[in-house]
Design an enzyme around this catalytic site. Structure first.
Site, PDB file in Angstrom:
ATOM      1  N   CYS A   1       0.755  -1.189   0.057  1.00 34.94           N
ATOM      2  CA  CYS A   1      -0.046  -0.096  -0.017  1.00 34.94           C
ATOM      3  C   CYS A   1       0.915   1.465  -0.011  1.00 34.94           C
ATOM      4  O   CYS A   1       1.787   1.296  -0.916  1.00 34.94           O
ATOM      5  CB  CYS A   1      -0.981  -0.082   0.953  1.00 34.94           C
ATOM      6  SG  CYS A   1      -2.435   1.271   1.146  1.00 34.94           S
TER       7      CYS A   1
ATOM      8  N   HIS B   1      -3.714  -5.271  -0.287  1.00 27.31           N
ATOM      9  CA  HIS B   1      -3.361  -5.614   1.243  1.00 27.31           C
ATOM     10  C   HIS B   1      -3.351  -7.171   0.961  1.00 27.31           C
ATOM     11  O   HIS B   1      -4.547  -7.627   1.208  1.00 27.31           O
ATOM     12  CB  HIS B   1      -4.158  -4.977   2.223  1.00 27.31           C
ATOM     13  CG  HIS B   1      -4.131  -3.298   2.488  1.00 27.31           C
ATOM     14  ND1 HIS B   1      -2.940  -3.156   3.351  1.00 27.31           N
ATOM     15  CD2 HIS B   1      -4.689  -2.555   2.008  1.00 27.31           C
ATOM     16  CE1 HIS B   1      -3.011  -1.892   3.527  1.00 27.31           C
ATOM     17  NE2 HIS B   1      -3.944  -1.404   2.780  1.00 27.31           N
TER      18      HIS B   1
ATOM     19  N   GLU C   1      -2.624  -9.054   3.007  1.00 35.10           N
ATOM     20  CA  GLU C   1      -2.740  -9.717   4.502  1.00 35.10           C
ATOM     21  C   GLU C   1      -4.175  -9.526   4.833  1.00 35.10           C
ATOM     22  O   GLU C   1      -4.912 -10.153   5.783  1.00 35.10           O
ATOM     23  CB  GLU C   1      -1.969  -8.872   5.348  1.00 35.10           C
ATOM     24  CG  GLU C   1      -2.202  -7.457   5.784  1.00 35.10           C
ATOM     25  CD  GLU C   1      -1.941  -6.381   4.675  1.00 35.10           C
ATOM     26  OE1 GLU C   1      -2.262  -5.320   5.260  1.00 35.10           O
ATOM     27  OE2 GLU C   1      -1.662  -6.595   3.832  1.00 35.10           O
TER      28      GLU C   1
END
Length: 196
Positions: free
Chosen positions: A77, A175, A177
């Site tokens: 990001c 993202h 994750e």
């Protein structure tokens, strides 16, 4: 394997640590240059505003350390955006790893882009075993235009680079994750990359 997440006060660190733990690895949070240099893999996260994040990097000397790292580095990001030449956010000079300037979406689309969008045009071992047009989670108002270093594309108002790679440096605008099983597979692929 020693995994270091660069800790420079730019949020979003816990979710990355948990994702790495789910993959069976342990990551260390650090802003210590020696510890970062000794890592097998480095993750450069970021949530927040570019100029204040860059200021923190400069205060700690990480702005000159990061571009010289030789092991695989993953910017996520804002981390990816700071690895570019510059960003319009706060008129900020970046680390200059990727040869592209980050710009803001126009008012024609809802800003920030928040939620799930597809990635395609996948290149690089980062996307090994990942299908074209998988959905990833994004939250951003600024983007890196499509360029030679793009290894994934997303369409929002226009096609832009949702992942970048140059040598041992990788960046994802999305993202991983927070992108479920597919995102975790991308993180796992990163952890499996060979060090130079």
């Amino acid at each position: 394997m020693k995994i270091v997440i660069i800790n420079y006060g730019a949020g979003n660190i816990q979710s990355i640590m948990f994702a790495i733990e789910r993959l069976g690895f342990k990551a260390v949070l650090s802003n210590n240059p020696d510890e970062i240099l000794a890592a097998d893999k480095v993750i450069f996260p970021g949530v927040g505003e570019a100029s204040s994040a860059m200021k923190k990097l400069k205060e700690s000397g990480l702005d000159s350390l990061i571009p010289n790292l030789k092991q695989p580095v993953l910017g996520i990001c804002l981390g990816m955006q700071l690895m570019c030449k510059s960003t319009e956010e706060g008129n900020t000079e970046g680390l200059g790893i990727f040869d592209v300037d980050v710009i803001k979406f126009t008012q024609k689309v809802k800003v920030p882009q928040m939620g799930w969008n597809q990635i395609y045009g996948l290149k690089s071992d980062l996307f090994k075993g990942i299908s074209e047009n998988e959905f990833m989670y994004l939250v951003h108002s600024f983007y890196a235009p499509n360029c030679d270093e793009a290894i994934a594309i997303t369409d929002y108002e226009l096609e832009y680079a949702s992942a970048l790679q140059k040598d041992n440096f990788y960046g994802t605008q999305f993202h991983p994750e927070k992108s479920g099983a597919v995102g975790e597979k991308i993180l796992e692929n990163f952890l499996k990359l060979n060090s130079k």
